[in-house]
Design a protein around this motif. Structure first.
Motif, PDB file in Angstrom:
ATOM      1  N   LEU A 120       0.854  -1.183   0.000  1.00 30.49           N
ATOM      2  CA  LEU A 120       0.000   0.000   0.000  1.00 30.49           C
ATOM      3  C   LEU A 120       0.896   1.241   0.000  1.00 30.49           C
ATOM      4  O   LEU A 120       1.776   1.394   0.857  1.00 30.49           O
ATOM      5  CB  LEU A 120      -0.899   0.016   1.242  1.00 30.49           C
ATOM      6  N   PHE A 121       0.663   2.130  -0.974  1.00 28.56           N
ATOM      7  CA  PHE A 121       1.461   3.343  -1.120  1.00 28.56           C
ATOM      8  C   PHE A 121       0.568   4.563  -0.908  1.00 28.56           C
ATOM      9  O   PHE A 121      -0.454   4.723  -1.587  1.00 28.56           O
ATOM     10  CB  PHE A 121       2.105   3.412  -2.512  1.00 28.56           C
ATOM     11  N   ILE A 122       0.979   5.413   0.023  1.00 28.19           N
ATOM     12  CA  ILE A 122       0.224   6.615   0.358  1.00 28.19           C
ATOM     13  C   ILE A 122       1.046   7.843  -0.033  1.00 28.19           C
ATOM     14  O   ILE A 122       2.242   7.921   0.276  1.00 28.19           O
ATOM     15  CB  ILE A 122      -0.111   6.655   1.859  1.00 28.19           C
ATOM     16  N   TYR A 123       0.395   8.782  -0.703  1.00 26.14           N
ATOM     17  CA  TYR A 123       1.023  10.046  -1.076  1.00 26.14           C
ATOM     18  C   TYR A 123       0.458  11.122  -0.136  1.00 26.14           C
ATOM     19  O   TYR A 123      -0.613  11.691  -0.416  1.00 26.14           O
ATOM     20  CB  TYR A 123       0.715  10.394  -2.531  1.00 26.14           C
ATOM     21  N   PRO A 124       1.115  11.393   0.978  1.00 18.88           N
ATOM     22  CA  PRO A 124       0.517  12.290   1.988  1.00 18.88           C
ATOM     23  C   PRO A 124       0.302  13.714   1.495  1.00 18.88           C
ATOM     24  O   PRO A 124      -0.685  14.363   1.887  1.00 18.88           O
ATOM     25  CB  PRO A 124       1.531  12.243   3.138  1.00 18.88           C
ATOM     26  N   GLN A 125       1.179  14.219   0.675  1.00 15.42           N
ATOM     27  CA  GLN A 125       1.024  15.589   0.190  1.00 15.42           C
ATOM     28  C   GLN A 125      -0.103  15.702  -0.827  1.00 15.42           C
ATOM     29  O   GLN A 125      -0.784  16.739  -0.897  1.00 15.42           O
ATOM     30  CB  GLN A 125       2.338  16.074  -0.424  1.00 15.42           C
ATOM     31  N   GLU A 126      -0.298  14.646  -1.607  1.00 21.38           N
ATOM     32  CA  GLU A 126      -1.339  14.669  -2.635  1.00 21.38           C
ATOM     33  C   GLU A 126      -2.673  14.150  -2.100  1.00 21.38           C
ATOM     34  O   GLU A 126      -3.717  14.340  -2.732  1.00 21.38           O
ATOM     35  CB  GLU A 126      -0.913  13.818  -3.836  1.00 21.38           C
ATOM     36  N   GLY A 127      -2.664  13.437  -0.966  1.00 25.45           N
ATOM     37  CA  GLY A 127      -3.896  12.948  -0.363  1.00 25.45           C
ATOM     38  C   GLY A 127      -4.518  11.766  -1.070  1.00 25.45           C
ATOM     39  O   GLY A 127      -5.730  11.537  -0.965  1.00 25.45           O
ATOM     40  N   VAL A 128      -3.712  10.968  -1.820  1.00 26.29           N
ATOM     41  CA  VAL A 128      -4.220   9.791  -2.517  1.00 26.29           C
ATOM     42  C   VAL A 128      -3.383   8.575  -2.121  1.00 26.29           C
ATOM     43  O   VAL A 128      -2.355   8.701  -1.459  1.00 26.29           O
ATOM     44  CB  VAL A 128      -4.187   9.981  -4.048  1.00 26.29           C
ATOM     45  N   ALA A 129      -3.844   7.407  -2.534  1.00 27.98           N
ATOM     46  CA  ALA A 129      -3.127   6.166  -2.233  1.00 27.98           C
ATOM     47  C   ALA A 129      -3.318   5.185  -3.370  1.00 27.98           C
ATOM     48  O   ALA A 129      -4.260   5.296  -4.171  1.00 27.98           O
ATOM     49  CB  ALA A 129      -3.615   5.560  -0.913  1.00 27.98           C
ATOM     50  N   SER A 130      -2.414   4.210  -3.441  1.00 28.26           N
ATOM     51  CA  SER A 130      -2.460   3.192  -4.493  1.00 28.26           C
ATOM     52  C   SER A 130      -2.061   1.855  -3.910  1.00 28.26           C
ATOM     53  O   SER A 130      -1.174   1.776  -3.050  1.00 28.26           O
ATOM     54  CB  SER A 130      -1.511   3.584  -5.641  1.00 28.26           C
ATOM     55  N   LEU A 131      -2.716   0.810  -4.363  1.00 25.77           N
ATOM     56  CA  LEU A 131      -2.437  -0.542  -3.904  1.00 25.77           C
ATOM     57  C   LEU A 131      -1.755  -1.325  -5.023  1.00 25.77           C
ATOM     58  O   LEU A 131      -2.276  -1.416  -6.140  1.00 25.77           O
ATOM     59  CB  LEU A 131      -3.739  -1.237  -3.501  1.00 25.77           C
ATOM     60  N   ASN A 132      -0.559  -1.851  -4.733  1.00 29.58           N
ATOM     61  CA  ASN A 132       0.190  -2.712  -5.651  1.00 29.58           C
ATOM     62  C   ASN A 132       0.699  -2.001  -6.907  1.00 29.58           C
ATOM     63  O   ASN A 132       1.097  -2.657  -7.865  1.00 29.58           O
ATOM     64  CB  ASN A 132      -0.651  -3.923  -6.080  1.00 29.58           C
ATOM     65  N   ARG A 133       0.709  -0.688  -6.902  1.00 26.11           N
ATOM     66  CA  ARG A 133       1.267   0.057  -8.035  1.00 26.11           C
ATOM     67  C   ARG A 133       1.780   1.400  -7.523  1.00 26.11           C
ATOM     68  O   ARG A 133       1.036   2.147  -6.894  1.00 26.11           O
ATOM     69  CB  ARG A 133       0.235   0.268  -9.128  1.00 26.11           C
ATOM     70  N   LEU A 134       3.034   1.677  -7.806  1.00 26.35           N
ATOM     71  CA  LEU A 134       3.662   2.908  -7.337  1.00 26.35           C
ATOM     72  C   LEU A 134       4.006   3.772  -8.536  1.00 26.35           C
ATOM     73  O   LEU A 134       4.853   3.414  -9.351  1.00 26.35           O
ATOM     74  CB  LEU A 134       4.923   2.582  -6.525  1.00 26.35           C
ATOM     75  N   VAL A 135       3.354   4.912  -8.652  1.00 27.60           N
ATOM     76  CA  VAL A 135       3.589   5.846  -9.748  1.00 27.60           C
ATOM     77  C   VAL A 135       4.389   7.028  -9.206  1.00 27.60           C
ATOM     78  O   VAL A 135       4.003   7.635  -8.191  1.00 27.60           O
ATOM     79  CB  VAL A 135       2.261   6.334 -10.363  1.00 27.60           C
ATOM     80  N   VAL A 136       5.491   7.355  -9.873  1.00 25.38           N
ATOM     81  CA  VAL A 136       6.368   8.434  -9.408  1.00 25.38           C
ATOM     82  C   VAL A 136       6.845   9.246 -10.600  1.00 25.38           C
ATOM     83  O   VAL A 136       6.878   8.750 -11.732  1.00 25.38           O
ATOM     84  CB  VAL A 136       7.590   7.872  -8.644  1.00 25.38           C
ATOM     85  N   PRO A 137       7.238  10.499 -10.370  1.00 28.02           N
ATOM     86  CA  PRO A 137       7.828  11.292 -11.453  1.00 28.02           C
ATOM     87  C   PRO A 137       9.308  10.972 -11.614  1.00 28.02           C
ATOM     88  O   PRO A 137      10.048  10.868 -10.626  1.00 28.02           O
ATOM     89  CB  PRO A 137       7.616  12.727 -10.979  1.00 28.02           C
ATOM     90  N   ALA A 138       9.764  10.787 -12.834  1.00 29.80           N
ATOM     91  CA  ALA A 138      11.180  10.518 -13.096  1.00 29.80           C
ATOM     92  C   ALA A 138      12.006  11.775 -12.814  1.00 29.80           C
ATOM     93  O   ALA A 138      11.558  12.897 -13.031  1.00 29.80           O
ATOM     94  CB  ALA A 138      11.371  10.072 -14.539  1.00 29.80           C
ATOM     95  N   GLY A 139      13.215  11.557 -12.308  1.00 29.62           N
ATOM     96  CA  GLY A 139      14.108  12.663 -12.033  1.00 29.62           C
ATOM     97  C   GLY A 139      13.837  13.393 -10.736  1.00 29.62           C
ATOM     98  O   GLY A 139      14.493  14.403 -10.441  1.00 29.62           O
ATOM     99  N   VAL A 140      12.891  12.916  -9.948  1.00 33.35           N
ATOM    100  CA  VAL A 140      12.537  13.541  -8.674  1.00 33.35           C
ATOM    101  C   VAL A 140      12.942  12.606  -7.531  1.00 33.35           C
ATOM    102  O   VAL A 140      12.604  11.414  -7.559  1.00 33.35           O
ATOM    103  CB  VAL A 140      11.025  13.840  -8.603  1.00 33.35           C
ATOM    104  N   PRO A 141      13.650  13.090  -6.520  1.00 31.26           N
ATOM    105  CA  PRO A 141      14.003  12.224  -5.374  1.00 31.26           C
ATOM    106  C   PRO A 141      12.746  11.709  -4.683  1.00 31.26           C
ATOM    107  O   PRO A 141      11.761  12.440  -4.519  1.00 31.26           O
ATOM    108  CB  PRO A 141      14.797  13.164  -4.461  1.00 31.26           C
TER     109      PRO A 141
END
Length: 270
Positions: A120-141
């Motif tokens: 389970l992945f939670i994006y606290p700043q964006e207020g959303v979450a994803s299960l079994n899939r992690l979406v991230v921006p390339a080039g960003v720590p």
């Protein structure tokens, strides 16, 4: 055929941490080969030279000590230990998982909760979450905080580097980065029960615009990750696809990691 397996995993890194770890791996391999190859070659040479039919080989049954040989055979392993220890010491400090990456871009905070047997992945700043899939921006720590609901797991994306354990009632930290867009396989590297073999996820690195669009799309798809929904997620279940949540209860990760929320699932009948 042998090189086909190098197209993925730790030998094909796509981030600064993974690339630094590959350098350490190559350096350590080169140091060890500098000992292994001469030993193999000299073993064959000695066997050939001291064969029974070689009249030039000297037989010295009373020989028992040589200071020069002692110096050589003890100095070589000492140097190997010194070099390998130096590499491990330097690498363990330079690549310390909680240490932030030296980038000018602000990091993206991600909270990771390992379930039985899903991620389970939670994006606290964006207020959303994803299960079994992690979406991230390339080039960003990527700045991770990780915990577990029940047993220990190990969060690992081989092409980005640095696996780290998730443990109940504890928080571990990890910093990674994907250099370019792509889909990278993530997994649990710690056996944790029946569904362990399917406890995998995709880390999808996109450009910043596509990531922003994904956040907006996730918020329009609905779904709320609250205490009641989390109680269902905690129950043991094998990976069953991807699920997103448009809203996340505030402080959910902290409640799980501090054991303020009941995170232990019902008995499994074992």
């Amino acid at each position: 055929m042998c090189l086909a397996s190098c197209g993925e995993g730790v030998l094909d890194p796509h981030g600064p941490v993974g690339k630094a770890e590959r350098v350490i791996l190559y350096d350590a391999t080169a140091i060890m080969l500098a000992v292994i190859i001469p030993v193999i070659v000299l073993t064959l040479v000695f066997a050939w030279w001291f064969r029974a039919r070689n009249k030039w080989a000297r037989y010295r049954p009373d020989w028992e000590y040589s200071g020069r040989i002692e110096m050589i055979i003890w100095s070589i392993p000492a140097l190997v230990i010194l070099f390998l220890g130096g590499i491990a010491w330097t690498g363990s400090h330079d690549l310390d998982p909680p240490a932030p990456l030296q980038e000018s871009t602000a990091p993206l905070d991600i909270e990771v909760i390992s379930l039985d047997w899903r991620w389970l992945f939670i994006y606290p700043q964006e207020g959303v979450a994803s299960l079994n899939r992690l979406v991230v921006p390339a080039g960003v720590p990527l700045r991770f905080r990780l915990t577990s609901t029940t047993v220990m797991n190990s969060f690992f994306v081989p092409q980005l580097g640095s696996q780290i354990y998730t443990m109940p009632n504890m928080v571990t930290r990890l910093n990674l980065q994907a250099d370019k867009p792509g889909t990278y396989e993530g997994l649990s590297a710690q056996f944790s029960g029946d569904g362990f073999s399917d406890m995998r996820f995709d880390l999808v690195a996109t450009d910043k615009e596509a990531f922003t669009d994904w956040i907006k799309t996730t918020k329009t798809q609905g779904g709320s990750l609250d205490a009641r929904t989390f109680e269902e997620l905690v129950k043991p279940a094998k990976a069953d696809g991807v699920q997103t949540y448009a809203q996340v209860s505030g402080g959910l990760f902290d409640s799980v990691s501090s054991a303020h929320m009941a995170a232990v699932p019902p008995q499994r009948g074992q």
